[in-house]
Design a protein around this motif. Sequence first.
Motif, PDB file in Angstrom:
ATOM      1  N   GLY A 100      -7.224 -41.326  22.189  1.00  0.00           N
ATOM      2  CA  GLY A 100      -8.317 -40.317  22.924  1.00  0.00           C
ATOM      3  C   GLY A 100      -9.538 -40.287  22.085  1.00  0.00           C
ATOM      4  N   ASP A 101     -10.153 -39.394  21.784  1.00  0.00           N
ATOM      5  CA  ASP A 101     -11.505 -39.039  21.246  1.00  0.00           C
ATOM      6  C   ASP A 101     -11.567 -39.076  19.763  1.00  0.00           C
ATOM      7  OD1 ASP A 101     -12.856 -38.921  23.576  1.00  0.00           O
ATOM      8  OD2 ASP A 101     -12.645 -36.600  23.739  1.00  0.00           O
ATOM      9  N   MET A 102     -10.220 -39.398  19.131  1.00  0.00           N
ATOM     10  CA  MET A 102     -10.263 -39.430  17.704  1.00  0.00           C
ATOM     11  C   MET A 102     -10.400 -40.670  17.005  1.00  0.00           C
ATOM     12  SD  MET A 102     -10.283 -36.054  16.705  1.00  0.00           S
ATOM     13  CE  MET A 102      -9.796 -36.466  14.999  1.00  0.00           C
ATOM     14  N   ARG A 103     -10.713 -40.864  15.820  1.00  0.00           N
ATOM     15  CA  ARG A 103     -10.622 -41.907  15.142  1.00  0.00           C
ATOM     16  C   ARG A 103      -9.650 -42.011  13.764  1.00  0.00           C
ATOM     17  NH1 ARG A 103     -12.426 -43.097  19.502  1.00  0.00           N
ATOM     18  NH2 ARG A 103     -14.406 -44.246  19.926  1.00  0.00           N
ATOM     19  N   TYR A 104      -9.115 -43.148  13.454  1.00  0.00           N
ATOM     20  CA  TYR A 104      -8.299 -42.844  12.220  1.00  0.00           C
ATOM     21  C   TYR A 104      -8.722 -44.129  11.193  1.00  0.00           C
ATOM     22  CZ  TYR A 104      -5.956 -39.497  15.063  1.00  0.00           C
ATOM     23  OH  TYR A 104      -5.444 -38.469  16.124  1.00  0.00           O
ATOM     24  N   SER A 105      -9.313 -43.712  10.051  1.00  0.00           N
ATOM     25  CA  SER A 105      -9.659 -44.811   9.269  1.00  0.00           C
ATOM     26  C   SER A 105      -8.440 -44.703   8.137  1.00  0.00           C
ATOM     27  CB  SER A 105     -11.106 -44.495   8.793  1.00  0.00           C
ATOM     28  OG  SER A 105     -11.395 -45.839   7.899  1.00  0.00           O
ATOM     29  N   THR A 106      -7.850 -45.707   7.695  1.00  0.00           N
ATOM     30  CA  THR A 106      -6.796 -45.885   6.781  1.00  0.00           C
ATOM     31  C   THR A 106      -7.167 -46.956   5.732  1.00  0.00           C
ATOM     32  OG1 THR A 106      -5.203 -45.051   8.264  1.00  0.00           O
ATOM     33  CG2 THR A 106      -4.497 -46.237   6.288  1.00  0.00           C
ATOM     34  N   VAL A 107      -7.214 -46.848   4.323  1.00  0.00           N
ATOM     35  CA  VAL A 107      -7.460 -47.559   3.363  1.00  0.00           C
ATOM     36  C   VAL A 107      -6.234 -47.849   2.620  1.00  0.00           C
ATOM     37  CG1 VAL A 107      -8.831 -48.189   1.307  1.00  0.00           C
ATOM     38  CG2 VAL A 107      -9.863 -46.807   3.281  1.00  0.00           C
ATOM     39  N   PRO A 108      -5.701 -49.177   2.578  1.00  0.00           N
ATOM     40  CA  PRO A 108      -4.444 -49.374   1.781  1.00  0.00           C
ATOM     41  C   PRO A 108      -4.692 -49.508   0.377  1.00  0.00           C
ATOM     42  CG  PRO A 108      -5.299 -51.499   2.653  1.00  0.00           C
ATOM     43  CD  PRO A 108      -6.219 -50.105   3.327  1.00  0.00           C
ATOM     44  N   LYS A 109      -3.670 -49.340  -0.405  1.00  0.00           N
ATOM     45  CA  LYS A 109      -3.569 -49.406  -1.694  1.00  0.00           C
ATOM     46  C   LYS A 109      -4.398 -50.777  -2.298  1.00  0.00           C
ATOM     47  CE  LYS A 109       0.483 -46.414  -2.758  1.00  0.00           C
ATOM     48  NZ  LYS A 109       1.960 -46.692  -3.484  1.00  0.00           N
ATOM     49  N   LEU A 125     -14.260 -44.032   1.046  1.00  0.00           N
ATOM     50  CA  LEU A 125     -12.692 -43.852   0.909  1.00  0.00           C
ATOM     51  C   LEU A 125     -12.269 -44.710  -0.201  1.00  0.00           C
ATOM     52  CD1 LEU A 125     -11.684 -43.661   4.683  1.00  0.00           C
ATOM     53  CD2 LEU A 125     -11.696 -41.594   3.258  1.00  0.00           C
ATOM     54  N   ASN A 126     -11.395 -43.890  -0.912  1.00  0.00           N
ATOM     55  CA  ASN A 126     -10.614 -44.421  -2.150  1.00  0.00           C
ATOM     56  C   ASN A 126      -9.273 -45.103  -1.726  1.00  0.00           C
ATOM     57  OD1 ASN A 126     -10.087 -45.340  -4.591  1.00  0.00           O
ATOM     58  ND2 ASN A 126     -10.339 -43.252  -5.811  1.00  0.00           N
ATOM     59  N   ALA A 127      -8.713 -45.842  -2.632  1.00  0.00           N
ATOM     60  CA  ALA A 127      -7.466 -46.414  -2.202  1.00  0.00           C
ATOM     61  C   ALA A 127      -6.385 -45.470  -1.670  1.00  0.00           C
ATOM     62  CB  ALA A 127      -6.754 -47.319  -3.324  1.00  0.00           C
ATOM     63  N   ASP A 128      -5.451 -45.799  -0.595  1.00  0.00           N
ATOM     64  CA  ASP A 128      -4.544 -45.117  -0.200  1.00  0.00           C
ATOM     65  C   ASP A 128      -4.790 -43.803   0.427  1.00  0.00           C
ATOM     66  OD1 ASP A 128      -1.652 -44.646   0.337  1.00  0.00           O
ATOM     67  OD2 ASP A 128      -1.283 -43.658  -1.509  1.00  0.00           O
ATOM     68  N   SER A 129      -5.949 -43.730   0.916  1.00  0.00           N
ATOM     69  CA  SER A 129      -6.579 -42.537   1.781  1.00  0.00           C
ATOM     70  C   SER A 129      -6.743 -42.561   3.401  1.00  0.00           C
ATOM     71  CB  SER A 129      -8.004 -42.274   1.193  1.00  0.00           C
ATOM     72  OG  SER A 129      -8.000 -42.144  -0.140  1.00  0.00           O
ATOM     73  N   LYS A 130      -6.643 -41.526   3.918  1.00  0.00           N
ATOM     74  CA  LYS A 130      -6.627 -41.800   5.388  1.00  0.00           C
ATOM     75  C   LYS A 130      -7.603 -40.355   5.784  1.00  0.00           C
ATOM     76  CE  LYS A 130      -1.808 -42.880   5.931  1.00  0.00           C
ATOM     77  NZ  LYS A 130      -0.560 -42.413   6.521  1.00  0.00           N
ATOM     78  N   LEU A 131      -8.674 -40.823   6.903  1.00  0.00           N
ATOM     79  CA  LEU A 131      -9.509 -39.923   7.324  1.00  0.00           C
ATOM     80  C   LEU A 131      -9.653 -39.910   8.795  1.00  0.00           C
ATOM     81  CD1 LEU A 131     -11.881 -38.083   6.397  1.00  0.00           C
ATOM     82  CD2 LEU A 131     -13.460 -40.139   7.155  1.00  0.00           C
ATOM     83  N   SER A 132      -9.406 -38.739   9.372  1.00  0.00           N
ATOM     84  CA  SER A 132      -9.492 -38.648  10.831  1.00  0.00           C
ATOM     85  C   SER A 132     -10.693 -37.840  11.393  1.00  0.00           C
ATOM     86  CB  SER A 132      -8.376 -37.977  11.376  1.00  0.00           C
ATOM     87  OG  SER A 132      -8.103 -36.505  10.980  1.00  0.00           O
ATOM     88  N   TYR A 133     -11.525 -38.277  12.291  1.00  0.00           N
ATOM     89  CA  TYR A 133     -12.849 -37.724  12.682  1.00  0.00           C
ATOM     90  C   TYR A 133     -12.898 -37.927  14.257  1.00  0.00           C
ATOM     91  CZ  TYR A 133     -14.145 -42.516  11.807  1.00  0.00           C
ATOM     92  OH  TYR A 133     -13.951 -44.076  11.921  1.00  0.00           O
TER      93      TYR A 133
END
Length: 331
Positions: A100-109, A125-133
């Motif tokens: 939909g209108d959301m974005r999900y950014s995932t950074v692996p280890k 974003l640091n390792a193993d982090s997730k941001l939704s915006y």
Amino acid sequence: MTRKDFQELLKKVNSGNASAQEEQALWDWYEDFGNDALPEDGILTELEQDELLADIRSKIQPATSIKRSFTLVYRIAAAVVLGGFLVLAGYVYKNYLQEGDMRYSTVPKGERRKLTLADGTMVWLNADSKLSYPKAFAADSREVSLSGEAYFEVKHDASRPFTVHTSTIDIHVLGTIFDVKAYPQDRQVETSLIRGSVRVTINTGTNNGRQVILHPNQKFVLSNAPDARSEQTSIVDNSQTLVNEISGLQLVKETGWRNNSLSFENEQFPDLVPKLERWFDIKVVIQNPQLNNLRFTGTLDNAGLDTVMQALMLSGHFNYRKEGEHTIIIY
């Protein structure tokens, strides 16, 4: 959009250097996808499309919740190949999903990433982090959700407060620079303020609803363990929360991860091991429980795994060995 422009856009998105506006341009291109929307000279033959799609499907089993994102991978894959390699498939699948209108950014280890939000706010974003915006922020607020660690440089906008939600605290700001560390598996959640001011609201435990105002060179700590206590001098102190005065040098060390600097201050193995596992994408096993009482302080810039382990070994007088490519045994 010419083929050259399209190639440059894909390269920037794939490397994590694209702005929110540039990422949106790619999604807009996808929404208008059709034969007329393809970059010049970028069309594969029908046979090449079938072979490429078959290869992707053999490697990826799309889940229902991210069906649209995989559709994007398939359709762009069928349209464009740069230098013989599929550019966006792995990027979208691993690091950037859309619902939909959301974005999900995932950074692996083992990795770190920088992105720019729609309002101009910059996030590392640091390792193993997730941001939704959201794709676009609301008219009266800006809200994101974080699991892991992130460094924010928030674009000032007095009419739209910026809020970072984590599982245990919310951080409210107008325009400022701060670091948030909120890994679910860590023993404490931390927020360090570099510039401006923030209001931290606790949304869990006996302190649910409590608010704390931070000023520059202050660090908020919320323990995830009821019996854990900080040994630093505190301004606000009860059984689970602390606000510490910290030096500018300590702030530089704590946020140095953005520049590939690994730092630890008087940390015991139970706190240091998760950091090492995220930083190097490894598994650390401590065979001697007495080693958990050791404390380590140091900063290592651009150091590889062997360099870090050698430094820790010399300081802590322990031994270690590797098992395979991703396991470290400490004894």
